[in-house]
Enzyme design. Structure first.
Site, short mmCIF file in Angstrom:
data_model
loop_
_atom_site.label_atom_id
_atom_site.label_comp_id
_atom_site.label_asym_id
_atom_site.label_seq_id
_atom_site.Cartn_x
_atom_site.Cartn_y
_atom_site.Cartn_z
N ASP A 1 97.06 126.08 58.78
CA ASP A 1 96.56 127.39 58.30
C ASP A 1 95.73 128.13 59.28
OD1 ASP A 1 96.76 129.71 56.88
OD2 ASP A 1 95.20 129.10 55.01
N ASP B 1 92.01 133.69 61.83
CA ASP B 1 90.66 133.22 61.34
C ASP B 1 91.16 131.88 60.67
OD1 ASP B 1 91.97 134.90 59.63
OD2 ASP B 1 90.22 134.86 58.23
N GLU C 1 102.81 131.84 57.96
CA GLU C 1 102.31 130.91 57.20
C GLU C 1 102.82 129.76 57.08
OE1 GLU C 1 99.14 131.16 55.84
OE2 GLU C 1 98.61 133.18 55.61
N GLU D 1 91.60 137.50 57.34
CA GLU D 1 92.41 137.04 56.36
C GLU D 1 92.00 136.14 55.04
OE1 GLU D 1 95.96 135.05 54.00
OE2 GLU D 1 94.51 134.17 55.16
N HIS E 1 97.36 135.30 61.34
CA HIS E 1 96.08 135.65 61.20
C HIS E 1 95.38 134.75 61.95
CE1 HIS E 1 94.90 132.30 58.45
NE2 HIS E 1 95.82 132.57 57.61
#
Length: 373
Positions: A116, A82, A175, A146, A80
């Protein structure tokens, strides 16, 4: 009346041939808090469209790039774009723009999203540029929203709008896992239990009925609850049932007539969402549960050939994923998926968010070896 002038959005250029750690810094420097992923999606799309061996698709602020080499297997590398909001603490290092520091002889990159998950996204982009003829067809998936409620997920939108772009034999979600394969994930559910009473002046409390006091039984059930640890395909998953928020009361001199407690249930991959619902309704028999969020768990799927080859390439014993991640969405589509990415997940969302440069490079090398062996 003339329309107001708008300033064209400037797209920063990304060098996909750069050291993946330096590329991570460049990505952090493009602020991308959930809801503001446009500039980073533009930059990712522009960089990928310059690679002739990939076909590129855009859906909102999600970008998918794919090889089409006719290989026997197709895998997804997903991440992701964001981040959570920037730290509110003055002087916090986990912010934007990024900053390099030396720590014990290691170069460490600080910034919002370092863990992250801009490090994982940088690995995806570097591989997309470098691997013109991987041993498996690869779909590189970059998506928005996300870090907010599941209904807004860019991956969920892709699943609805263009599921064919996500079809694969196996998926890796980059992740942060500290460079260890984490199979599957726990499911997550949030629900609210509300108790009601009768308002009164606190000086005449016997006239009222205290709704907060009625939460005592709910809290007692939570305190007495014994969560399971259950083995699923050789990995042990720990469950949890916890109060995460409680509200009630209107003033310092009023007996409250309503109170609510919000509960989070993290459930193992041997439970379906229906099983999880049935379980919490049994635990809280006699109460009405207002379900506010429900996402399924994902089984590890490590027995699939592509997954087994990936685990062998990484060379570490797989672990379970206790938190919920988007591997669950792939599992719903029949695509076994694991989590594997650079950085310590415990640093995600912190004011001190950082990732060692070498961790990003090691993740890149492991995936490169798997896709070129």
């Amino acid at each position: 009346m003339t329309a107001p002038e708008t300033t064209p959005r400037t797209t920063p250029a990304l060098d996909l041939a750069a050291d993946p750690a330096e590329l991570t810094a460049a990505l952090i420097d493009i602020g991308s808090v959930s809801g503001a992923e446009g500039p980073i999606a533009d930059a990712v799309e522009a960089a990928l469209r310059g690679l002739p061996h990939l076909s590129v698709h855009r859906d909102g602020d999600a970008v998918v790039a794919r090889t089409d080499l006719g290989r026997a297997e197709r895998v997804v590398l997903a991440g992701h774009l964001d981040t959570v909001p920037l730290p509110a603490v003055p002087g916090a290092r986990g912010t934007v723009p990024s900053a390099w520091e030396d720590a014990g002889g290691r170069r460490v990159l600080y910034g919002r999203g370092a863990v992250d998950m801009k490090g994982g996204v940088a690995v995806q982009l570097a591989l997309a540029a470098a691997l013109t003829a991987p041993n498996r067809d690869v779909s590189y998936v970059f998506y928005d929203h996300e870090e907010v409620d599941a209904a807004s997920s860019g991956l969920g939108r892709l699943q609805r709008n263009a599921p064919e772009l996500l079809a694969a034999d196996f998926a890796v979600l980059l992740e942060p896992t500290d460079g260890t394969v984490e199979g599957g994930c726990n499911g997550t559910m949030r629900f609210r239990i509300t108790t009601t009473g009768r308002a009164a002046h606190s000086g005449r409390s016997w006239i009222g009925e205290n709704a907060i006091h009625k939460q005592a039984d709910v809290l007692a059930r939570l305190a007495a609850y014994e969560p399971r640890t259950v083995a699923v395909e050789g990995l042990e998953y720990r469950e949890g049932l916890n109060a995460i928020r409680i509200t009630g009361g209107v003033a310092g001199n009023v007996i409250p007539d309503a109170a609510s407690v919000e509960v989070n249930f993290r459930f193992a991959p041997d439970r379906s969402t229906d099983d999880a619902l049935a379980h919490v309704r049994e635990v809280f028999a006699g109460y009405e549960l207002e379900i506010t969020d429900l996402s399924p768990a994902a089984r590890p799927g490590l027995d699939r050939p592509a997954a087994a080859a990936f685990v062998a390439a990484v060379g570490q014993e797989p672990k379970p994923k206790y938190g919920w991640t988007d591997v669950a969405r792939f599992s719903q589509m029949g695509v076994p998926a694991v989590n594997f990415g650079p950085g310590d997940a415990l640093l995600a969302h912190t004011d001190d968010e950082h990732v060692p440069a070498e961790a990003v490079r090691e993740c890149y090398r492991a995936l490169e070896a798997w896709l070129t062996a």
